[in-house]
Design an enzyme around this catalytic site. Structure first.
Site, mmCIF file in Angstrom:
data_model
loop_
_atom_site.group_PDB
_atom_site.id
_atom_site.type_symbol
_atom_site.label_atom_id
_atom_site.label_comp_id
_atom_site.label_asym_id
_atom_site.label_seq_id
_atom_site.Cartn_x
_atom_site.Cartn_y
_atom_site.Cartn_z
ATOM 1 N N CYS A 196 0.841 -1.202 0.000
ATOM 2 C CA CYS A 196 0.000 0.000 0.000
ATOM 3 C C CYS A 196 0.878 1.254 0.000
ATOM 4 C CB CYS A 196 -0.958 -0.039 1.185
ATOM 5 S SG CYS A 196 -2.331 1.147 1.056
ATOM 6 N N GLY A 210 3.765 1.423 1.016
ATOM 7 C CA GLY A 210 5.088 0.970 0.600
ATOM 8 C C GLY A 210 5.275 1.026 -0.907
ATOM 9 N N HIS A 224 -3.367 -4.874 0.246
ATOM 10 C CA HIS A 224 -2.782 -5.454 1.461
ATOM 11 C C HIS A 224 -2.792 -6.979 1.373
ATOM 12 C CE1 HIS A 224 -2.418 -1.819 4.022
ATOM 13 N NE2 HIS A 224 -3.417 -1.368 3.269
ATOM 14 N N GLU A 258 -1.153 -9.059 2.988
ATOM 15 C CA GLU A 258 -0.965 -9.704 4.290
ATOM 16 C C GLU A 258 -2.271 -10.212 4.890
ATOM 17 O OE1 GLU A 258 -1.077 -5.173 5.289
ATOM 18 O OE2 GLU A 258 -0.464 -6.489 3.635
#
Length: 544
Positions: free
Chosen positions: A382, A384, A508, A510
């Site tokens: 995101c 990043g 995301h 994750e």
């Protein structure tokens, strides 16, 4: 068949591991072929944690239907491997808001609105709704906070009423407590647990199971004492000692006999538990010896819970790859001061996770520059990805003042800009691009190789996006936009073509990683980091 309900409360202290315990109970029940649904009741008055400071609340977990929820829902999904929804997180703020809105519309016909019955009825409605929608065999309901908290009383009262409505054969009260250790005498003390149970009894709730969290071994004498003073069967007192891996907790709870106890209590006749795959995960994690050093660069690194799903996704991929993971937590604000550069140099891979606000941004840009210049594997999530693009614009394309409009509204080069549909929105809560959206992958890319399929669905939580006015310049400079929205307008994934692994995604990933099924991007990143470390070792040997 009507669902059975397990109500889980906490006592003595917060952060005792109640969420992990609930997730683990869900895992051992699913291992028996039962369909499980889990719900978290949060007593705070925020409508959701979306606008809360991560230092106070930790990570915000986003569900597939776009709800911003408590981080415990991430544990639920990772352990039970079933998607949760906005029905799985209920806050006091949501409950009071709903009741007040009904009152304003006249739904209560001029009646006096009270905590009992109106607030408790709304809480019960939310619990029953999940049971109905999920079509579950067992619904596990966790109440946030600890017994004795003023704000949790309406939720506990609702659970007390539900036990009467559903019947005692269809409900089970589990209380998770903590046994403090007195170093001077080497004793574990049960008195705080006794007082916590007394508080519950005072409002009409008698625990059927007590799970005693501890950092030290628990002998039978302690178990007998808790059973006697708390009026619980001895085999329903479950000591739960701290373990190196959170994924060992379901195995510990299963070994205690709690799974069989629950099924007997509910008169369920499920299949024998199958936890072989889960045992294999824990075993692989404990046997890994080759160590990878991965840096997480963020501004909330003092509280690791702020990046819970990122950390666990790295763990999943490392287990899959047979790597022992060493995470270095690097504060981006310190990088801005010239500190922590040596930590960057020692890393085998860099992850820059999501976030909001300009604090620490320049430190993240420093981390991205280091990864690009030194060919260190980089995964941007995101924000990043946006940081990666800002760094590339400044240092490769020569756009010295490039920035995001989020951090500098007057930047001459807003390579990251506010999404068009977000520009008229002023409310902060629940107004972002939230939930699952499709992404089309470009062939011959790192992303396509990692996913091994042409289209994916990923969860989002952002307001800003890559500015398409700069798309062609980035492509000419060596960036491949390997993931786009189906209409080709929104950039979802960007990667550098002359780098072994430097990839950023606007979503995301994750939130979709599982211990038995690591997310493809994390798996590819850990693979690239292992290759980088091996190549570095070969270079050192050649120099020697």
């Amino acid at each position: 068949m009507k669902p059975k309900y397990i109500f889980c409360t906490g006592g003595v202290v917060s952060s005792v591991g109640k969420g992990l315990t609930v997730a683990s109970i869900g895992r051992i029940l699913k291992a028996r072929g039962l369909k499980v649904a889990i719900q978290k009741l949060d007593p705070y008055l925020n409508v959701d944690p979306g606008t809360m400071n991560p230092y106070q609340h930790g990570e915000v977990f986003v569900t597939s239907d776009g709800a911003e929820t408590d981080l415990d829902l991430g544990h639920y999904e990772r352990f039970v491997d079933e998607p949760v929804s906005r029905l799985s997180n209920v806050t006091a703020g949501q409950v009071y808001l709903t009741v007040i809105e009904k009152e304003r519309k006249g739904d209560y016909l001029g009646g006096t609105i009270q905590v009992v019955p109106h607030i408790t009825n709304e809480i019960k409605r939310c619990i029953k709704l999940l049971g109905k929608r999920a079509d579950a065999d067992v619904v596990i309901v966790e109440v946030g906070g600890t017994a004795g908290d003023i704000e949790s009383l309406p939720f506990l009262e609702a659970l007390r009423q539900l036990r009467t409505e559903f019947g005692r054969r269809d409900t089970l009260n589990v209380h998770v407590t903590f046994l403090p250790h007195i170093g001077a005498t080497g004793e574990l003390k049960t008195k705080p647990t006794q007082h916590s149970v007394r508080d519950l009894r005072g409002i009409g709730i008698q625990p059927n199971v007590i799970i005693a969290r501890t950092d030290h071994p628990v002998d039978q004498e302690i178990i007998n004492k808790i059973a006697l003073f708390c009026d619980v069967d001895k085999h329903a007192v479950i000591p739960l000692e701290t373990t190196d891996s959170i994924y060992a907790v379901p195995l510990m709870i299963e070994a205690s006999g709690l799974g069989d106890f629950i099924c007997e209590r509910f008169h369920l006749q499920p299949q024998p538990p199958d936890l072989d795959a889960w045992r294999a995960i824990v075993s692989r994690g404990s046997q890994a010896t080759e160590r990878l050093r991965i840096g997480i660069v963020g501004k909330y690194v003092e509280l690791h819970d702020a990046y819970m799903s990122v950390k666990e996704s790295l763990v999943h991929a490392a287990i899959q790859r047979g790597q022992a993971l060493e995470i270095r937590w690097i504060h981006s604000g310190e990088l801005e001061k010239g500190k922590g550069i040596d930590d960057l140099v020692s890393l085998d891979g860099i992850v820059v996770p999501g976030g909001f606000g300009d604090r620490g941004i320049e430190g993240k840009i420093i981390a991205a520059a280091h990864a690009r210049e030194n060919k260190v594997p980089y995964l941007g999530l995101c924000l990043g990805m946006q940081v990666m693009c800002i760094e590339f614009a400044r240092n490769v394309l020569g756009l010295d003042e490039a920035n995001s409009a989020e951090f500098d509204v007057s930047t001459p080069h807003p390579v990251i800009n506010l999404m068009i549909e977000q520009r008229a929105i002023t409310d902060m809560g629940g107004t972002m691009r939230l939930g699952e959206y499709p992404c089309v992958l470009q062939s011959d890319s790192l992303a396509a190789c990692a996913y091994a399929r042409p289209q994916i669905m990923e969860r989002h939580r952002h307001r800003f996006e890559f500015n398409n006015a700069y798309r062609e310049a980035f492509i000419q400079g060596g960036v491949k936009f390997s993931g786009l929205s189906p209409d080709g307008i929104l950039v979802e994934i960007a990667e550098l073509q002359d780098h072994p692994f430097m990839l950023g995604c606007q979503f995301h990933p994750e939130f979709l990683s599982r211990p038995n099924r690591p997310h493809p991007l994390f798996d590819a990143f850990i693979g690239a980091a292992a290759e980088y470390r091996a190549e570095l070792g070969h270079r050192h040997q050649a120099l020697a």
